[in-house]
Design an enzyme around this catalytic site. Structure first.
Site, PDB file in Angstrom:
ATOM      1  CG  HIS A 153      -1.802   1.168   1.356  1.00  0.00           C
ATOM      2  ND1 HIS A 153      -3.091   1.205   0.891  1.00  0.00           N
ATOM      3  CD2 HIS A 153      -1.571   2.393   1.901  1.00  0.00           C
ATOM      4  CE1 HIS A 153      -3.619   2.384   1.133  1.00  0.00           C
ATOM      5  NE2 HIS A 153      -2.716   3.134   1.762  1.00  0.00           N
ATOM      6  CD  GLU A 154       1.487   3.268   3.786  1.00  0.00           C
ATOM      7  OE1 GLU A 154       1.523   4.396   3.270  1.00  0.00           O
ATOM      8  OE2 GLU A 154       0.499   2.860   4.447  1.00  0.00           O
ATOM      9  CG  HIS A 199       0.021   5.955  -0.869  1.00  0.00           C
ATOM     10  ND1 HIS A 199      -1.121   6.450  -1.443  1.00  0.00           N
ATOM     11  CD2 HIS A 199      -0.338   5.517   0.360  1.00  0.00           C
ATOM     12  CE1 HIS A 199      -2.134   6.311  -0.592  1.00  0.00           C
ATOM     13  NE2 HIS A 199      -1.687   5.739   0.506  1.00  0.00           N
TER      14      HIS A 199
END
Ligand SMILES: [Zn+2]
Length: 895
Positions: A307-308, A311
């Protein structure tokens, strides 16, 4: 001079409609941090210029700042007099500012006493930052808004007892400052908003690896942790490399800096933060090894690392114009990480897990006082909007778009979005426009998902005409009112479906439509519901079918269709859609539990209940079906959770749900005892641990079997459970066994539980994350007197009331995961929670506000409980100096 921010008496509301472009922009940001024990001096040199897009030329500049002590301020080298500027609440306005100038400010901050964990703070032995959403203003005066993007150069100076000095971008200089101090300078060539700024200084160890990008560039990968945790980083590193490859293959996105770093921090409000090139993680989302981490923990690490990382494109390269657009980056990125996890493991299992979360927590949010659209219109404190709605429903909205457009067009759309907006701060409209432009589809009506809150209801009925062989489905949609809107316009809802006949899926001939060859045999299609009521007619249907609706949970809605128990058993055993097989098991489970609830409500002391055999029969079939993934079997044999049943109820009867579900579980355990014993004993308890999907699935099924067997109060089973606790080579099995012992009523189990809990703590007391699991197991114990145990644990050396992970493990687990004890009749659970919130309000408002959730649902409970819950909210409201975070949630809940 000193300025301290006063807490607001009347917090103000920020509205999307009031958005205005910034008067000034910041070309470059040069920061210098002088870290010393007790205080840090921050020198900031900003190169500012008037925004050509601003409506009228500005003659003053207002910067945001909170809890700062201003030491000096200068424009183009000239120190300003106190008459040249003025302080506002959380702001500093400089008068008579020219078109372009450099502004130098020096501020003093105190990271050591910053308990809010926003801005720069000290966690154990290290300094670190958290700036999203509005934490940068606690570091220095700045245009702290996401549409101001600047090129950052950061110098960190600290004592050599902090050998690791990190910030965003690439390292460009480092060296000594005198004998005991040193510095490092980092430059980030990519323009970014302040919320993506990060700094770390500490005595950290790291593991290192590298990744060759699709264009052949070598990227250094480093994960920094406290030295004791160095053996728990490998899984995160592997997950990172998988994520980097996946984003190249699936979205064509390549990493852009020469280095990518992750730092693990013990005191962290969130899960992790995607700061450019320097992700900062809660230790719970990065550290993993079999002895200390459960399977769920391993999967969380993989998902959060991905997820990070994702980003970097969906959030950093293209960011949000303002915080109302938060779902632009979060919904899209959650969708991306969820697809990544589906590709890494089992797609159906991942879908079941995501939907379970959505249907319990997000649907409840959508039905409560904090309901908001995925693009809200207003907020008091933006930290309160890092919600299940923004993240999980936001991801569902992207999933619907992906399904409506199809794989190819969706990719064209995301390519266009990234190309068109690289380096910009944009809106959800820009995102949808890119998808519409690339696919040629009109998404005007679809955009209502962004502006209307609430969970749409679908009421579906069918009819079959044997003589014409026509089968029709009539679908009505409604959406209950939510605070921002009373009357909703119809949504554009994709409904994936098929029809089951006696020999399997039937071919679909939808009247007035082309065949859908998404499946080669034309047995699956997506109906597009756009009106309040619509009928879809299928031709050449040779028998009355059982419809399989909302396959894969194709839209975040609540649907009703009057399935018979026999229909549900058919769907459970034969549907070609794995998700709907699970869904049918949940619906059948609900029927059976509701039968018992009805008996319970007539006689609360009933000693024996009558239970329809259809569920046990269906479970038996599931157990015999060798085509099913073991993880799916485990999920299909798990009854709907209390949380899900609570969400479905109009008025929640806590005891009826708890005891009726328990009665059905006990019945299943007795009926399927032989089958569960076979699963448990056939499992190879000595096998080496692997975090693969198959191994996780086998463990999960074995532990579900153990859970049922423990309801039999059989000494032999209890001893097997205790043996699993003592001899397991991995934390999943240890925690599963410990949980069963702690929750079992049999005296033997209780005796063994006391010993096991003491042994566990003795063994793991130096592993903070493992101790958190120990706290959670005790906090979620459904037996009486748990609240007293939780209160006693607050005094235990294992607990730290300032550490968010500990608060979540003990307080939040009790209040959110132990309904029968939290809702105890005299209201002591409510009083306990309110007491915690009152303390945390001053110390860490974000965490205080998050803890409020269970009290905000007071309207769903019977009158006596309502009075008690509301009373606690009023008690909190009466506190002097309420933070904006807590004020917003309490005041909206009391309306
Ligand atoms: Zn995120």
């Amino acid at each position: 001079m000193t300025v301290l921010t006063q807490p607001t008496q009347q917090p103000t509301t920020t509205y999307l409609k009031d958005y205005q472009v910034p008067d000034y922009l910041i070309k470059t940001t040069d920061l210098r941090f002088e870290i010393t024990d007790g205080e840090t001096l921050v020198s900031s040199m900003l190169h500012l210029y008037r925004n050509p897009a601003a409506s009228s030329p500005a003659t003053q500049l207002t910067l945001q700042g909170a809890d700062l002590e201003l030491v000096s301020i200068a424009i183009d080298g000239r120190l300003l007099e106190t008459t040249d500027y003025a302080f506002g609440e959380e702001s500093l306005t400089v008068f008579n500012t020219p078109e372009e100038f450099s502004l130098i400010t020096i501020t003093r901050i105190k990271p050591e006493t910053n308990t809010s964990l926003e801005g720069l703070y000290k966690s154990r032995t290290m300094y670190c930052t958290q700036c999203e959403a509005e934490g940068f203003r606690k570091i220095t005066y700045y245009l702290d808004r996401p549409d101001v993007m600047s090129e950052f150069t950061t110098t960190v100076v600290a004592d050599k007892k902090y050998p690791v000095l990190l910030s965003n971008g690439n390292l460009i200089a480092q060296g000594d400052v005198g004998e005991n101090r040193h510095y490092a300078t980092w430059h980030d060539p990519f323009k970014k908003p302040a919320y993506l700024f990060a700094l770390v200084a500490g005595d950290l160890a790291h593991i290192e690896d590298s990744f060759i990008t699709c264009s052949g560039r070598k990227v250094a990968l480093k994960i920094f942790v406290e030295p004791k945790d160095l053996d728990k980083c490998d899984h995160a590193m592997t997950s990172l490399k998988h994520s980097m490859r996946w984003d190249e293959e699936v979205y064509g996105r390549e990493y852009d800096l020469d280095i990518f770093m992750i730092v693990a921090v013990d005191d962290f409000n969130m899960g992790a933060m995607e700061n450019k090139g320097l992700n900062i993680f809660n230790t719970s989302c990065v550290l993993a090894k079999p002895e200390t981490t459960t399977d769920a923990g391993f999967q969380r690490v993989e998902g959060v690392v991905a997820h990070e990382y994702f980003h970097n494109w969906s959030g950093n390269r293209v960011t949000c114009r303002d915080w109302f657009q938060l779902s632009l980056k979060e919904g899209f990125t959650v969708y991306r990480d969820s697809e990544f996890s589906a590709d890494m493991g089992s797609r159906t299992v991942k879908r079941v897990e995501d939907v379970s979360l959505l249907r319990t927590l997000q649907f409840a949010e959508d039905a409560g006082p904090m309901a908001h659209p995925i693009r809200p219109e207003s907020y008091i404190e933006i930290s309160n909007f890092y919600t299940m709605t923004i993240y999980e429903k936001g991801a569902e909205v992207i999933r619907m778009l992906a399904n409506l457009l199809g794989k190819e067009n969706f990719r064209k759309g995301t390519d266009l979005y990234f190309d068109r907006h690289d380096g910009q701060a944009v809106t959800t409209e820009d995102f949808v426009a890119a998808l519409a432009d690339a696919s040629g589809r009109d998404l005007t009506q679809f955009k209502r998902w962004y502006s209307q809150a609430g969970t749409p209801r679908l009421h579906i009925t069918d009819s079959y005409d044997e003589s014409t062989q026509e089968y029709s489905l009539t679908i009505k949609q409604t959406c209950p009112p939510t605070p921002e809107c009373q009357h909703k316009l119809p949504f554009h809802i994709p409904i994936a479906m098929g029809l089951l006949g006696s020999a399997g899926d039937l071919p679909l001939v939808l009247k007035g439509a082309e065949p859908d060859f998404e499946t080669s045999d034309n047995t699956h299609r997506v109906l597009e519901l756009t009106q309040a009521e619509q009928t879809f007619v299928f031709e050449h249907v040779q028998e009355k079918p059982v419809p399989s609706l909302l396959r894969g949970f194709s839209a975040p809605v609540k649907s009703t269709f009057d399935y018979s128990r026999a229909d549900l058993a058919i769907l459970m055993s034969r549907d070609s859609d794995g998700f709907n097989r699970w869904e049918a098991s949940q619906q059948l489970g609900l029927h059976i539990i509701n039968d018992v609830i009805a008996q319970f409500q007539v006689d609360q002391h009933l000693t024996s209940v009558s239970i329809d055999p259809s569920l046990v029969n269906a479970y038996r079939q599931v157990l015999r079906d060798e085509s099913l993934d073991k993880a799916m079997v485990a999920y299909m044999l798990t009854l709907p959770t209390e949380a899900y049943m609570t969400e479905l109820a109009d008025v929640v009867d806590v005891e009826a749900i708890h005891y009726s579900r328990a009665a059905v579980r006990s019945h299943i355990a007795h009926e399927l005892r032989a089958e569960f014993l076979a699963i448990y004993h056939d499992y190879d308890h000595q096998q080496a641990y692997a975090a693969t999907a198959d191994a996780i699935a086998a463990r999960s099924l074995k532990n579900v079997a153990l859970g049922y067997l423990m309801l039999l109060n059989d000494d032999a089973v209890i001893r097997s459970c205790e043996q699993q606790y003592r001899t397991a080579n991995n934390m999943t099995d240890v925690i599963a066994a410990l949980t069963q012992l702690v929750n079992a009523q049999a005296p033997l189990a209780q005796t063994l539980a006391v010993t096991a809990l003491a042994d566990f703590y003795e063994h793991w007391q130096h592993e903070s994350l493992v101790v958190n699991q120990w706290l959670s197991v005790q906090a979620t114990c459904v037996l009486p007197h748990t609240l007293q145990k939780v209160q006693a644990l607050q005094q235990h050396p294992a607990y730290d009331g300032k550490n968010p992970n500990k608060i979540r493990a003990l307080i939040s687990s009790f209040c959110n995961g132990n309904a029968i004890n939290f809702h105890a009749n005299a209201g002591e659970g409510y009083r306990f929670l309110a007491d915690q919130i009152i303390v945390l309000n001053a110390q860490n408002p974000q965490i205080a506000s998050r803890l409020l959730t269970p009290l905000t649902k007071w309207k769903k409970y019977p009158p006596a409980r309502q009075v008690l819950m509301k009373g606690e909210l009023q008690r909190i409201m009466a506190e002097p100096k309420l933070s904006k975070d807590v004020f917003e949630v309490v005041s909206k809940s009391l309306v």
